[in-house]
Design a protein around this motif. Structure first.
Motif, PDB file in Angstrom:
ATOM      1  N   THR A 943      27.717  87.398  -7.916  1.00 42.74           N
ATOM      2  CA  THR A 943      26.411  87.221  -8.698  1.00 42.74           C
ATOM      3  C   THR A 943      25.205  87.818  -7.997  1.00 42.74           C
ATOM      4  OG1 THR A 943      27.280  84.757  -8.978  1.00 42.74           O
ATOM      5  CG2 THR A 943      24.760  85.126  -9.147  1.00 42.74           C
ATOM      6  N   LEU A 944      25.397  87.861  -6.769  1.00 39.76           N
ATOM      7  CA  LEU A 944      24.394  88.822  -5.936  1.00 39.76           C
ATOM      8  C   LEU A 944      24.429  90.391  -6.463  1.00 39.76           C
ATOM      9  CD1 LEU A 944      24.436  87.318  -2.335  1.00 39.76           C
ATOM     10  CD2 LEU A 944      22.359  87.225  -3.951  1.00 39.76           C
ATOM     11  N   CYS A 945      25.530  90.897  -6.522  1.00 40.63           N
ATOM     12  CA  CYS A 945      25.730  92.100  -6.791  1.00 40.63           C
ATOM     13  C   CYS A 945      25.201  92.352  -8.513  1.00 40.63           C
ATOM     14  CB  CYS A 945      27.273  92.569  -6.833  1.00 40.63           C
ATOM     15  SG  CYS A 945      27.949  92.595  -5.093  1.00 40.63           S
ATOM     16  N   THR A 946      25.356  91.634  -9.119  1.00 40.38           N
ATOM     17  CA  THR A 946      25.047  91.768 -10.489  1.00 40.38           C
ATOM     18  C   THR A 946      23.733  91.251 -10.910  1.00 40.38           C
ATOM     19  OG1 THR A 946      26.330  89.752 -11.307  1.00 40.38           O
ATOM     20  CG2 THR A 946      27.537  91.967 -11.374  1.00 40.38           C
ATOM     21  N   THR A 947      22.675  91.134  -9.924  1.00 38.07           N
ATOM     22  CA  THR A 947      21.334  90.788  -9.995  1.00 38.07           C
ATOM     23  C   THR A 947      20.881  91.913 -10.952  1.00 38.07           C
ATOM     24  OG1 THR A 947      21.012  89.513  -7.936  1.00 38.07           O
ATOM     25  CG2 THR A 947      19.188  90.286  -8.934  1.00 38.07           C
ATOM     26  N   LYS A 948      19.890  91.472 -11.783  1.00 42.44           N
ATOM     27  CA  LYS A 948      19.349  92.229 -12.623  1.00 42.44           C
ATOM     28  C   LYS A 948      18.475  93.544 -12.111  1.00 42.44           C
ATOM     29  CE  LYS A 948      17.016  92.908 -16.870  1.00 42.44           C
ATOM     30  NZ  LYS A 948      16.416  91.963 -18.450  1.00 42.44           N
ATOM     31  N   LEU A 949      17.755  92.972 -11.097  1.00 45.27           N
ATOM     32  CA  LEU A 949      16.731  94.049 -10.575  1.00 45.27           C
ATOM     33  C   LEU A 949      17.547  94.882  -9.472  1.00 45.27           C
ATOM     34  CD1 LEU A 949      13.357  92.084 -10.108  1.00 45.27           C
ATOM     35  CD2 LEU A 949      14.014  94.000 -11.780  1.00 45.27           C
ATOM     36  N   PRO A 950      17.632  96.060  -9.388  1.00 43.92           N
ATOM     37  CA  PRO A 950      18.478  96.822  -8.405  1.00 43.92           C
ATOM     38  C   PRO A 950      18.000  96.304  -6.718  1.00 43.92           C
ATOM     39  CG  PRO A 950      17.706  98.381 -10.111  1.00 43.92           C
ATOM     40  CD  PRO A 950      16.857  97.027 -10.426  1.00 43.92           C
ATOM     41  N   ASN A 951      16.731  96.341  -6.661  1.00 44.86           N
ATOM     42  CA  ASN A 951      16.164  96.305  -5.182  1.00 44.86           C
ATOM     43  C   ASN A 951      16.701  94.705  -4.492  1.00 44.86           C
ATOM     44  OD1 ASN A 951      14.318  94.926  -7.083  1.00 44.86           O
ATOM     45  ND2 ASN A 951      12.939  94.778  -5.364  1.00 44.86           N
ATOM     46  N   LEU A 952      17.223  93.910  -5.464  1.00 44.39           N
ATOM     47  CA  LEU A 952      17.715  92.688  -5.039  1.00 44.39           C
ATOM     48  C   LEU A 952      19.121  92.574  -4.937  1.00 44.39           C
ATOM     49  CD1 LEU A 952      15.500  90.184  -7.480  1.00 44.39           C
ATOM     50  CD2 LEU A 952      15.128  91.073  -5.039  1.00 44.39           C
ATOM     51  N   ARG A 953      19.824  93.733  -5.180  1.00 41.02           N
ATOM     52  CA  ARG A 953      21.229  93.889  -4.826  1.00 41.02           C
ATOM     53  C   ARG A 953      21.453  93.924  -3.352  1.00 41.02           C
ATOM     54  NH1 ARG A 953      21.902  97.547  -9.841  1.00 41.02           N
ATOM     55  NH2 ARG A 953      21.059  96.238 -11.441  1.00 41.02           N
ATOM     56  N   PRO A 954      22.526  93.592  -2.666  1.00 45.89           N
ATOM     57  CA  PRO A 954      22.796  93.886  -1.523  1.00 45.89           C
ATOM     58  C   PRO A 954      23.222  95.301  -1.428  1.00 45.89           C
ATOM     59  CG  PRO A 954      24.722  92.623  -2.256  1.00 45.89           C
ATOM     60  CD  PRO A 954      23.504  92.587  -3.448  1.00 45.89           C
ATOM     61  N   THR A 955      23.505  95.957  -0.320  1.00 47.80           N
ATOM     62  CA  THR A 955      24.083  97.058   0.086  1.00 47.80           C
ATOM     63  C   THR A 955      25.696  96.846  -0.057  1.00 47.80           C
ATOM     64  OG1 THR A 955      23.998  96.900   2.418  1.00 47.80           O
ATOM     65  CG2 THR A 955      21.982  97.905   1.412  1.00 47.80           C
ATOM     66  N   MET A 956      26.471  97.938  -0.099  1.00 45.34           N
ATOM     67  CA  MET A 956      27.767  97.767   0.058  1.00 45.34           C
ATOM     68  C   MET A 956      28.189  97.360   1.406  1.00 45.34           C
ATOM     69  SD  MET A 956      29.323  97.973  -2.792  1.00 45.34           S
ATOM     70  CE  MET A 956      30.740  97.630  -2.152  1.00 45.34           C
ATOM     71  N   LYS A 957      27.359  97.707   2.502  1.00 47.86           N
ATOM     72  CA  LYS A 957      27.672  97.331   3.861  1.00 47.86           C
ATOM     73  C   LYS A 957      27.494  95.818   4.081  1.00 47.86           C
ATOM     74  CE  LYS A 957      27.246 100.792   7.431  1.00 47.86           C
ATOM     75  NZ  LYS A 957      26.364 101.337   8.459  1.00 47.86           N
ATOM     76  N   ASP A 958      26.528  95.410   3.142  1.00 48.12           N
ATOM     77  CA  ASP A 958      26.372  93.709   3.092  1.00 48.12           C
ATOM     78  C   ASP A 958      27.446  92.985   2.306  1.00 48.12           C
ATOM     79  OD1 ASP A 958      23.775  93.917   4.662  1.00 48.12           O
ATOM     80  OD2 ASP A 958      22.609  94.447   2.860  1.00 48.12           O
ATOM     81  N   VAL A 959      27.814  93.724   1.226  1.00 44.34           N
ATOM     82  CA  VAL A 959      28.693  93.319   0.359  1.00 44.34           C
ATOM     83  C   VAL A 959      30.249  92.938   1.433  1.00 44.34           C
ATOM     84  CG1 VAL A 959      30.483  93.653  -1.450  1.00 44.34           C
ATOM     85  CG2 VAL A 959      28.072  94.064  -1.706  1.00 44.34           C
ATOM     86  N   VAL A 960      30.446  94.213   2.220  1.00 47.31           N
ATOM     87  CA  VAL A 960      31.700  94.069   3.160  1.00 47.31           C
ATOM     88  C   VAL A 960      31.531  92.666   3.779  1.00 47.31           C
ATOM     89  CG1 VAL A 960      32.778  95.207   4.761  1.00 47.31           C
ATOM     90  CG2 VAL A 960      32.084  96.381   2.842  1.00 47.31           C
ATOM     91  N   LYS A 961      30.342  92.697   4.451  1.00 45.49           N
ATOM     92  CA  LYS A 961      30.164  91.477   5.513  1.00 45.49           C
ATOM     93  C   LYS A 961      30.339  90.114   4.841  1.00 45.49           C
ATOM     94  CE  LYS A 961      26.722  93.975   8.460  1.00 45.49           C
ATOM     95  NZ  LYS A 961      25.364  94.075   8.948  1.00 45.49           N
ATOM     96  N   MET A 962      29.687  90.132   3.738  1.00 44.31           N
ATOM     97  CA  MET A 962      29.779  88.775   3.053  1.00 44.31           C
ATOM     98  C   MET A 962      31.408  88.578   2.480  1.00 44.31           C
ATOM     99  SD  MET A 962      26.565  88.802   0.235  1.00 44.31           S
ATOM    100  CE  MET A 962      26.359  90.520   0.146  1.00 44.31           C
ATOM    101  N   LEU A 963      31.879  89.707   2.160  1.00 43.23           N
ATOM    102  CA  LEU A 963      33.476  89.163   1.854  1.00 43.23           C
ATOM    103  C   LEU A 963      34.356  88.830   3.030  1.00 43.23           C
ATOM    104  CD1 LEU A 963      34.107  92.170  -0.811  1.00 43.23           C
ATOM    105  CD2 LEU A 963      33.896  89.747  -1.197  1.00 43.23           C
ATOM    106  N   VAL A 964      33.916  89.630   4.014  1.00 41.54           N
ATOM    107  CA  VAL A 964      34.656  89.193   5.673  1.00 41.54           C
ATOM    108  C   VAL A 964      34.514  87.750   5.710  1.00 41.54           C
ATOM    109  CG1 VAL A 964      34.677  89.509   7.917  1.00 41.54           C
ATOM    110  CG2 VAL A 964      34.651  91.233   6.378  1.00 41.54           C
ATOM    111  N   ASP A 965      33.217  87.425   5.431  1.00 45.53           N
ATOM    112  CA  ASP A 965      32.990  85.781   5.739  1.00 45.53           C
ATOM    113  C   ASP A 965      33.666  84.842   4.560  1.00 45.53           C
ATOM    114  OD1 ASP A 965      31.370  86.207   7.718  1.00 45.53           O
ATOM    115  OD2 ASP A 965      29.530  86.311   6.885  1.00 45.53           O
ATOM    116  N   ALA A 966      34.159  85.757   3.415  1.00 40.50           N
ATOM    117  CA  ALA A 966      34.589  84.668   2.568  1.00 40.50           C
ATOM    118  C   ALA A 966      36.049  84.954   2.404  1.00 40.50           C
ATOM    119  CB  ALA A 966      34.025  85.248   1.089  1.00 40.50           C
ATOM    120  N   GLU A 967      36.735  85.235   3.593  1.00 42.35           N
ATOM    121  CA  GLU A 967      38.159  85.431   3.968  1.00 42.35           C
ATOM    122  C   GLU A 967      38.913  84.017   3.697  1.00 42.35           C
ATOM    123  OE1 GLU A 967      40.938  87.345   7.249  1.00 42.35           O
ATOM    124  OE2 GLU A 967      39.204  86.142   7.869  1.00 42.35           O
TER     125      GLU A 967
END
Length: 985
Positions: A943-967
């Motif tokens: 949901t965060l990644c597909t936010t309409k405004l680009p500046n509100l999307r996380p970076t891929m580094k942030d995405v990796v951290k979030m997915l690690v937390d979602a292990e």
């Protein structure tokens, strides 16, 4: 210490003791009231509190050691003692953690920090602030288990909702007997039932337990809270019938029980709640007719029960309500004629009665009081004409009455609604034309009129709708020329005029609509040439001009377009078909044009039913002139003989040198091949380039991929043969960059081979194909190939690969075509990012890089690319978010269920209003109690990644951290600390 006044006789008889008493009194007074003493303690506590926070708006600049705490912004003090009593910092963008130093403020009565970004745990020391009456931390990013704060016996307001707290539901709140307001909802507690002990809180007027993983039935003790005005237990798994005991709560004003598992019928007892203003029991499993008494709730302002199984006719009392503002009952089975007076006496603002079985005439008075903004009545059986009084509904913003049996003409005033943003009249039987007054609807975003009987010419005033994004007029009887004024619609992304009777040429001005993604003019009587200006539509993804009378050749500059779908069939076109367009559309896209042909060289690349140009031209040119033919053949033989002699001499002269150069490759290769090797590997150029069509394993926008078993025990590789043509060549710079990539989650490029116009890339072979195939493949027993644990591993690995491209490569690499088919899987299902055919090296600019052409695949394309060629890493993040949605839902990015022109992101964002309904989209073939919460965590990342405004999307580094937390819990090693997986939100 406590000082007691001494008796007068004692004071008179004891002068030394009197002196001691006076001194003690003075010292105590000095300690309590000297301005520097308490201020020092409280100032230090507040400054430590500030130091643990990040303050991007500099709201806490006044918090300085030199100032009294009473002068700090957001801080209030007791006028008598000067001690801090309140801290109020609402919505100040504060982040960081809550400092334990707050516990030193012993006189604190109110701590209000809602709507910030504060994370971490609630410090246990907060329980020492026993004077607290208000504790409000709602809408932050706090996590961990809630500490026992039962010592705060003076609390009247406790709101910890909308955070990421975990652990068991905090039963200790039942001992806070003074509570008036309790908010614990929207957290990640362990699944459990509502504690019976909450019935002890007799003073409660407001309780919010929504989204708290609660199951079971509502305990009877809750219905003993007779002071209750708001009851919100929405977004849980509450089951059982709708409780009749709710009638005991005579002070109820608001009921929120939506998105649960409630069953049964709505009880008549609900009508006993005469003060009730709002009720929402949507998204449950309730059924039956509505009791007539419900229509007598005279104070109703909001009535919502969409997505249930209710049936029958509506209670007629709804037509007499005087306060109703919002009425939403879509996706039920209500039937019969709609209440005639509905809305006549109420300030109705929203009505959604879609997807029911209402019949008869369309209600006339929904906008009688001029407040209606949203009128949604699609997919019913309404018939007859639309009342003229809707032309006076100036407040209307969204009008959707499609999929009915409505007929007649639309009044001029309805076309001219000044605030309308969406007008969908499609799939009815409307007649007449579009009024020129439509030029007054200057805020219109979407005009959808398809599948009606509209006729006449399009008014020129349609060019005034400069905000229009979607114009859909297909399957009507419109005629005349397409007005050139459509070129003024610079925001237009979708234009469908197919299946009408339009004549004349395609307007040149249409090329000014450079944000068009989807253009369909098929099945008309358009004539003339295809205008060159179409190539200016840099965002175009789908082009259909079939079934017209278009003549002339296909403009060469159409090759600039990166369309994924093209259809020019059944026209009168002539000349050569560009190979690239033929590759993208296939021969069916050009059939029915007798004058079209393809080069003989192209016929070997694409299996086409079109004629060969060279053969036709040869017969036409040379059949009547044998002498010319003989001379040309003779000249050709002379040239060929000369070339052979020259090559023989060259080989004789330089053969030794060439042999030495070939040795370094480990084999004798054709010196005409330019070979670049990026990993140690022995191969023969002829072996690589003589590919067998039987080994074809894939075909895409940049080329064909073959499986190849190399000799000399090298093993299996994948060879991509790039399409010929400038539009798909990979530049030497890009080849060099790709060759330097070293990451286990990025496909390894072994070598590149080029000669003339031919280019081959040699990659490592991935035995399990691509992710899209694996997601939808079944193994024995109908079981899917990938379970959740494999999907999570793939998601994390692919995220790491993209993060490497974005953050560890210099300059960064933007992939531009991230999708599940470009994520390949090896023997162990380790994912690897592949297909860099349209990748771009990022420029050092905060606004991103300007791409030379549109790239991407429908369903994965970030919304900003519909109107701009500025690409950035955030475009890849959006596409990766779509991949995450695929992994979680098991769905495809484009499905008919989403609606015409819609994709999975649109479906997810509109069908699911918040994360409470997320359970319904999890792939039923892999979801289980064991992984359900983990899948929700990844869904939130998507949901965060597909936010309409680009500046509100996380970076891929942030995405990796979030997915690690979602292990998934099963992946964690024994003894590891379980993370909540949502601290990023």
């Amino acid at each position: 210490m406590t000082l007691l006044p001494l008796p007068i006789h004692t004071m008179a008889k004891s002068p030394p003791f009197l002196s001691l008493q006076i001194l003690t009194t003075f010292l105590t007074f000095f300690y309590l009231f000297h301005p520097s003493m308490p201020k020092t303690v409280e100032t230090k506590a507040l400054l430590e509190f500030k130091n643990q926070l990040q303050d991007p708006l500099n709201y806490l600049d006044s918090w300085k050691d030199s100032e009294s705490p009473c002068h700090f912004t957001g801080v209030s003090c007791d006028l008598n003692t000067g001690q801090v009593t309140e801290i109020s910092l609402d919505n100040k963008s504060l982040s960081g953690v809550l400092s334990p130093s707050i516990s030193l403020l012993q006189s604190l009565t109110s701590l209000v920090l809602p709507s910030n970004l504060i994370s971490g745990k609630i410090p246990v020391q907060l329980g020492n602030c026993t004077n607290l009456k208000v504790l409000n931390l709602t809408g932050n990013q706090m996590s961990g288990s809630l500490p026992d704060l039962s010592s705060l016996t003076n609390l009247e307001i406790l709101d910890l909702s909308e955070n990421y707290f975990v652990g068991g539901f905090p039963t200790w709140v039942a001992s806070l007997n003074g509570l008036i307001s309790l908010g614990l909802g929207q957290n990640d507690y362990e699944e459990g039932e509502i504690p019976e002990s909450l019935g002890n809180l007799k003073n409660l007027t407001w309780i919010f337990l929504g989204g708290s993983n609660l199951r079971g039935e509502i305990p009877e003790s809750i219905f003993e809270l007779t002071a209750l005005q708001t009851l919100d237990i929405s977004g849980n798994q509450i089951s059982g019938n709708f409780p009749k005991s709710i009638s005991k709560l005579q002070n109820l004003i608001k009921i929120e029980l939506f998105q649960n598992n409630l069953t049964g019928e709505l009880p008549r007892e609900l009508a006993d709640l005469t003060l009730l203003q709002e009720i929402d029991i949507s998204s449950n499993q309730m059924f039956g007719n509505l009791p007539p008494e419900v229509g007598n709730l005279k104070n109703l302002t909001v009535f919502q029960l969409y997505k249930n199984n209710f049936s029958g006719e509506l209670p007629p009392g709804f037509g007499d309500l005087h306060h109703l503002k919002s009425f939403s009952i879509y996706r039920n089975s209500f039937s019969g004629e709609f209440i005639e007076n509905f809305g006549r006496f109420s300030p109705l603002n929203l009505i959604d009665i879609s997807e029911n079985k209402f019949s008869g005439g369309f209600p006339k008075f929904l906008c009688e009081n001029g407040n209606l903004q949203y009128l949604l009545a699609l997919d019913n059986n309404f018939s007859g004409e639309l009342a003229d009084n809707y032309a006076k509904c100036k407040s209307l913003e969204r009008l959707r009455i499609n999929q009915n049996h409505l007929s007649g003409k639309i009044s001029d005033g309805l076309w001219a609604l000044p605030n309308a943003k969406l007008m969908d009249l499609s799939d009815n039987e409307f007649t007449g034309g579009i009024s020129p007054q439509i030029g007054s609807s200057i805020g219109l975003d979407e005009l959808i009129l398809g599948n009606n009987k509209f006729s006449g010419e399009l008014p020129l005033e349609i060019g005034k709708l400069t905000q229009l994004e979607r114009l859909q007029l297909s399957n009507n009887n419109f005629s005349g020329r397409i007005p050139s004024e459509i070129g003024n619609l610079k925001q237009l992304s979708s234009l469908h005029l197919e299946a009408n009777s339009f004549t004349g040429p395609i307007p040149i001005d249409l090329g000014q609509c450079d944000r068009l993604v989807d253009l369909n003019l098929a099945l008309n009587s358009l004539s003339g040439n295809i205008p060159n200006t179409i190539s200016q539509m840099s965002s175009l993804n789908s082009l259909n001009l079939s079934g017209n009378e278009l003549k002339g050749s296909i403009p060469k500059n159409l090759q600039k377009l990166k369309v994924s779908s093209i259809d020019l069939s059944k026209n009168q076109l002539s000349g050569r078909v560009p190979l690239f367009l033929l590759t993208m559309g296939g021969d069916k896209a050009f059939l029915g044009n007798k004058g079209l042909c393809i080069d003989e060289s192209s016929s070997s690349e694409v299996n086409s039913g079109l004629a060969i140009c060279s053969r036709q031209h040869f017969n036409q040119r040379f059949t009547g002139n044998k002498l010319v033919m003989f001379c040309i053949i003779l000249s050709g033989l002379v040239v060929i003989l000369g070339c052979l002699l020259l090559v023989s001499y060259w080989n004789f002269k330089f053969g030794e040198s060439d042999m030495e150069n070939n040795i370094k490759w480990g084999t004798e290769t054709d010196p005409r091949w330019k070979i670049e090797s990026f990993h140690p590997m022995e191969f023969n150029a002829d072996e690589i380039c003589n590919l067998d069509e039987d080994n074809l394993i894939g075909c895409g926008g940049t080329g064909k991929v073959y499986r190849l078993d190399l000799k000399k025990d090298v093993g299996t590789v994948a060879v991509k043969q790039l399409w010929t043509g400038n539009g798909v060549k990979v530049s030497p710079t890009e080849i060099e960059i790709l060759g330097k990539i070293r990451h286990k989650n990025v496909l390894k490029l072994y070598a590149s081979l080029t000669k003339g116009g031919s280019s081959f890339l040699v990659f490592e072979y991935m035995a399990n194909g691509n992710l899209f195939e694996a997601l939808h493949r079944e193994i024995k027993g109908g079981q899917l190939e990938l379970d959740w644990f494999q999907r999570y591993r793939i998601a994390l690995g692919a995220a790491k690969g993209l993060a490497y491209l974005h953050h560890d490569c210099f300059p960064p690499i933007i992939h531009r075509d991230v999708k599940s088919t470009n994520i390949l899987l090896d023997d162990d299902y380790e994912p690897k990012i592949a297909d860099f055919g349209v990748a771009k090296v990022a420029e050092e600019s905060p606004e991103g890089s300007e791409a030379s052409c549109f790239a991407g695949t429908h369903g994965y394309i970030a919304p900003e690319l519909a109107y701009s060629l500025k690409v950035s890493e955030k475009s890849d993040v959006y596409s990766f978010g779509v991949v995450l949605l695929e992994l979680v839902t098991g769905r495809r990015p484009i499905e008919d269920e989403y609606g015409e022109g819609k994709d999975m992101v649109y479906w997810f964002s509109t069908d699911l209003y918040d994360h409470k309904n997320a359970l319904k989209v999890l792939d039923p073939k892999v979801v289980s109690d064991l992984v359900q919460d983990d899948m929700i965590k990844v869904l939130k990342v998507a949901t965060l990644c597909t936010t309409k405004l680009p500046n509100l999307r996380p970076t891929m580094k942030d995405v990796v951290k979030m997915l690690v937390d979602a292990e998934p819990y099963t992946f964690r090693s024994p003894g590891s600390t379980e993370t909540n997986g949502k601290a990023f939100l």
